[in-house]
Design a protein around this motif. Structure first.
Motif, PDB file in Angstrom:
ATOM      1  N   GLY A  60      86.847  47.071  79.377  1.00 49.39           N
ATOM      2  CA  GLY A  60      85.846  47.026  79.878  1.00 49.39           C
ATOM      3  C   GLY A  60      84.592  46.684  79.690  1.00 49.39           C
ATOM      4  N   VAL A  61      83.720  47.373  78.726  1.00 50.82           N
ATOM      5  CA  VAL A  61      82.916  47.856  78.799  1.00 50.82           C
ATOM      6  C   VAL A  61      82.271  46.406  77.512  1.00 50.82           C
ATOM      7  CG1 VAL A  61      80.277  48.562  77.497  1.00 50.82           C
ATOM      8  CG2 VAL A  61      82.505  50.239  78.053  1.00 50.82           C
ATOM      9  N   ASP A  62      80.778  45.687  78.266  1.00 52.32           N
ATOM     10  CA  ASP A  62      80.589  45.031  78.148  1.00 52.32           C
ATOM     11  C   ASP A  62      80.717  44.781  76.643  1.00 52.32           C
ATOM     12  OD1 ASP A  62      78.075  43.264  77.085  1.00 52.32           O
ATOM     13  OD2 ASP A  62      79.380  42.154  79.339  1.00 52.32           O
ATOM     14  N   GLU A  63      80.631  43.533  75.463  1.00 58.15           N
ATOM     15  CA  GLU A  63      80.704  43.381  73.785  1.00 58.15           C
ATOM     16  C   GLU A  63      79.013  43.923  73.475  1.00 58.15           C
ATOM     17  OE1 GLU A  63      82.843  43.188  71.449  1.00 58.15           O
ATOM     18  OE2 GLU A  63      84.409  42.398  73.409  1.00 58.15           O
ATOM     19  N   ASP A  86      74.611  63.479  80.319  1.00 56.57           N
ATOM     20  CA  ASP A  86      74.584  64.964  80.428  1.00 56.57           C
ATOM     21  C   ASP A  86      74.475  65.615  79.032  1.00 56.57           C
ATOM     22  OD1 ASP A  86      73.849  66.892  82.429  1.00 56.57           O
ATOM     23  OD2 ASP A  86      75.629  66.964  82.245  1.00 56.57           O
ATOM     24  N   ILE A  87      73.617  67.046  79.514  1.00 57.40           N
ATOM     25  CA  ILE A  87      74.142  67.685  78.461  1.00 57.40           C
ATOM     26  C   ILE A  87      74.333  69.536  79.368  1.00 57.40           C
ATOM     27  CG2 ILE A  87      72.811  68.999  76.528  1.00 57.40           C
ATOM     28  CD1 ILE A  87      71.493  66.128  75.687  1.00 57.40           C
ATOM     29  N   SER A  88      75.380  69.484  79.066  1.00 54.50           N
ATOM     30  CA  SER A  88      75.657  71.134  79.076  1.00 54.50           C
ATOM     31  C   SER A  88      76.679  71.821  78.247  1.00 54.50           C
ATOM     32  CB  SER A  88      76.072  70.568  80.567  1.00 54.50           C
ATOM     33  OG  SER A  88      77.603  70.057  80.841  1.00 54.50           O
ATOM     34  N   ASN A  89      77.143  73.181  78.894  1.00 55.69           N
ATOM     35  CA  ASN A  89      78.212  74.172  78.096  1.00 55.69           C
ATOM     36  C   ASN A  89      79.108  73.818  79.666  1.00 55.69           C
ATOM     37  OD1 ASN A  89      76.734  74.380  76.633  1.00 55.69           O
ATOM     38  ND2 ASN A  89      75.817  76.333  77.623  1.00 55.69           N
ATOM     39  N   ASP A  90      80.892  73.483  78.677  1.00 55.01           N
ATOM     40  CA  ASP A  90      81.541  73.642  79.535  1.00 55.01           C
ATOM     41  C   ASP A  90      82.411  75.370  78.908  1.00 55.01           C
ATOM     42  OD1 ASP A  90      82.739  73.404  77.385  1.00 55.01           O
ATOM     43  OD2 ASP A  90      84.493  70.990  77.981  1.00 55.01           O
ATOM     44  N   GLU A  91      83.571  75.268  79.503  1.00 60.27           N
ATOM     45  CA  GLU A  91      84.176  77.439  78.655  1.00 60.27           C
ATOM     46  C   GLU A  91      84.464  76.816  77.119  1.00 60.27           C
ATOM     47  OE1 GLU A  91      87.633  73.628  80.323  1.00 60.27           O
ATOM     48  OE2 GLU A  91      85.394  74.629  81.060  1.00 60.27           O
ATOM     49  N   ASP A  92      84.536  76.074  76.859  1.00 60.64           N
ATOM     50  CA  ASP A  92      84.641  76.045  75.141  1.00 60.64           C
ATOM     51  C   ASP A  92      83.222  75.552  74.052  1.00 60.64           C
ATOM     52  OD1 ASP A  92      87.572  75.561  75.241  1.00 60.64           O
ATOM     53  OD2 ASP A  92      87.987  73.805  75.923  1.00 60.64           O
ATOM     54  N   GLY A  93      82.354  75.291  75.119  1.00 61.70           N
ATOM     55  CA  GLY A  93      80.859  75.237  74.317  1.00 61.70           C
ATOM     56  C   GLY A  93      80.512  74.047  75.039  1.00 61.70           C
ATOM     57  N   GLY A  94      79.683  73.268  74.247  1.00 62.88           N
ATOM     58  CA  GLY A  94      78.119  72.455  74.180  1.00 62.88           C
ATOM     59  C   GLY A  94      79.195  71.173  75.018  1.00 62.88           C
ATOM     60  N   VAL A  95      78.451  70.060  75.659  1.00 62.12           N
ATOM     61  CA  VAL A  95      79.112  69.019  75.897  1.00 62.12           C
ATOM     62  C   VAL A  95      77.916  67.853  75.971  1.00 62.12           C
ATOM     63  CG1 VAL A  95      80.960  67.491  77.699  1.00 62.12           C
ATOM     64  CG2 VAL A  95      81.225  69.727  77.444  1.00 62.12           C
ATOM     65  N   VAL A  96      78.230  66.664  75.162  1.00 64.80           N
ATOM     66  CA  VAL A  96      77.513  65.884  75.448  1.00 64.80           C
ATOM     67  C   VAL A  96      78.227  64.648  76.254  1.00 64.80           C
ATOM     68  CG1 VAL A  96      75.986  63.843  74.179  1.00 64.80           C
ATOM     69  CG2 VAL A  96      76.352  66.486  73.544  1.00 64.80           C
ATOM     70  N   ARG A  97      77.767  64.071  77.596  1.00 64.62           N
ATOM     71  CA  ARG A  97      78.273  63.554  78.193  1.00 64.62           C
ATOM     72  C   ARG A  97      77.564  62.090  78.181  1.00 64.62           C
ATOM     73  NH1 ARG A  97      79.097  68.450  81.191  1.00 64.62           N
ATOM     74  NH2 ARG A  97      81.758  68.345  81.918  1.00 64.62           N
ATOM     75  N   MET A  98      78.462  61.005  78.331  1.00 63.36           N
ATOM     76  CA  MET A  98      77.757  59.720  78.351  1.00 63.36           C
ATOM     77  C   MET A  98      78.962  58.545  78.745  1.00 63.36           C
ATOM     78  SD  MET A  98      76.729  59.432  74.057  1.00 63.36           S
ATOM     79  CE  MET A  98      78.822  60.154  73.655  1.00 63.36           C
ATOM     80  N   SER A  99      78.553  57.584  79.500  1.00 65.58           N
ATOM     81  CA  SER A  99      78.668  56.923  80.095  1.00 65.58           C
ATOM     82  C   SER A  99      78.279  55.072  80.470  1.00 65.58           C
ATOM     83  CB  SER A  99      79.405  57.119  82.056  1.00 65.58           C
ATOM     84  OG  SER A  99      77.970  56.891  82.608  1.00 65.58           O
ATOM     85  N   TRP A 100      78.969  54.252  80.593  1.00 61.54           N
ATOM     86  CA  TRP A 100      78.485  52.956  80.719  1.00 61.54           C
ATOM     87  C   TRP A 100      79.166  52.559  81.600  1.00 61.54           C
ATOM     88  CZ3 TRP A 100      79.361  55.626  76.610  1.00 61.54           C
ATOM     89  CH2 TRP A 100      78.149  56.375  75.206  1.00 61.54           C
ATOM     90  N   PRO A 101      78.626  51.339  82.615  1.00 62.25           N
ATOM     91  CA  PRO A 101      79.532  50.377  83.271  1.00 62.25           C
ATOM     92  C   PRO A 101      81.025  50.122  82.914  1.00 62.25           C
ATOM     93  CG  PRO A 101      77.349  49.423  83.182  1.00 62.25           C
ATOM     94  CD  PRO A 101      77.462  50.183  81.788  1.00 62.25           C
ATOM     95  N   VAL A 102      81.750  49.447  83.068  1.00 59.43           N
ATOM     96  CA  VAL A 102      82.290  48.323  83.312  1.00 59.43           C
ATOM     97  C   VAL A 102      82.502  47.430  84.056  1.00 59.43           C
ATOM     98  CG1 VAL A 102      84.383  50.419  82.074  1.00 59.43           C
ATOM     99  CG2 VAL A 102      84.551  49.626  84.221  1.00 59.43           C
ATOM    100  N   ALA A 103      83.228  46.015  83.410  1.00 63.50           N
ATOM    101  CA  ALA A 103      83.792  44.838  84.030  1.00 63.50           C
ATOM    102  C   ALA A 103      84.623  45.613  84.968  1.00 63.50           C
ATOM    103  CB  ALA A 103      83.803  43.956  82.790  1.00 63.50           C
ATOM    104  N   VAL A 104      84.861  44.660  85.773  1.00 66.89           N
ATOM    105  CA  VAL A 104      85.496  44.197  87.602  1.00 66.89           C
ATOM    106  C   VAL A 104      86.646  44.395  86.453  1.00 66.89           C
ATOM    107  CG1 VAL A 104      86.232  43.462  89.532  1.00 66.89           C
ATOM    108  CG2 VAL A 104      83.686  43.478  88.338  1.00 66.89           C
ATOM    109  N   HIS A 105      87.308  43.445  85.658  1.00 62.22           N
ATOM    110  CA  HIS A 105      88.246  43.435  84.723  1.00 62.22           C
ATOM    111  C   HIS A 105      88.128  43.502  83.706  1.00 62.22           C
ATOM    112  CE1 HIS A 105      89.782  40.725  88.815  1.00 62.22           C
ATOM    113  NE2 HIS A 105      88.391  39.905  88.116  1.00 62.22           N
ATOM    114  N   PRO A 106      89.304  44.983  83.305  1.00 61.17           N
ATOM    115  CA  PRO A 106      89.004  45.156  81.802  1.00 61.17           C
ATOM    116  C   PRO A 106      89.729  44.461  80.772  1.00 61.17           C
ATOM    117  CG  PRO A 106      89.922  47.108  82.718  1.00 61.17           C
ATOM    118  CD  PRO A 106      89.374  45.441  84.562  1.00 61.17           C
TER     119      PRO A 106
END
Length: 142
Positions: free
Chosen positions: A30-33, A119-139
């Motif tokens: 449901g991420v906007d086109e 967000d750029i961080s580490n987990d138990e396996d190494g580095g992690v780049v986390r990104m997120s976007w809003p979604v529409a109410v109805h996918p």
């Protein structure tokens, strides 16, 4: 909450596949086109960065991509087996390494221009780049 996970060898030719899968899952979530190109570009940059880190560090492990459909957000995590940006900078002290660090920093700058929630961080396996976007109410369903 649906999750898709990809793991691929640290080869540049696999980045395109990760971009295509991310865009398809984002559309379904449901991420906007109008934002799908940003998703595709950000995932491409994050995956290319992870591939580069693996290759420069001699790590054989897989690049990890997790695509998570949440109620109001679409989350993507790109993980490497190397570590965070700070770890990369520490390992990049010689001439060629300095160029590598600059290239990694440029990739993060591009990503930060495409993604509001980063967000750029580490987990138990190494580095992690986390990104997120809003979604529409109805996918959008296939």
């Amino acid at each position: 909450m649906a999750t898709v996970e990809l793991r691929f060898s640290a080869l540049p030719e696999h980045v395109r596949t990760a971009r295509l899968v991310a865009a398809a899952v984002a559309r379904r979530a449901g991420v906007d086109e109008s934002v799908l190109d940003e998703v595709r570009l950000a995932v491409g940059e994050a995956c290319s960065r992870a591939v580069g880190l693996h290759r420069r560090s001699g790590i054989d492990g897989a690049v990890r991509v997790k695509l998570v459909e949440q109620e109001k957000r679409f989350l993507i995590e790109v993980g490497d087996g190397v570590g965070s940006k700070q770890d990369v900078d520490v390992h990049s002290t010689d001439g060629a390494g300095g160029e590598d660090a600059a290239e990694a920093a440029m990739g993060l700058a591009v990503i930060s221009g495409l993604v509001d929630d980063l967000d750029i961080s580490n987990d138990e396996d190494g580095g992690v780049v986390r990104m997120s976007w809003p979604v529409a109410v109805h996918p959008v369903l296939p």
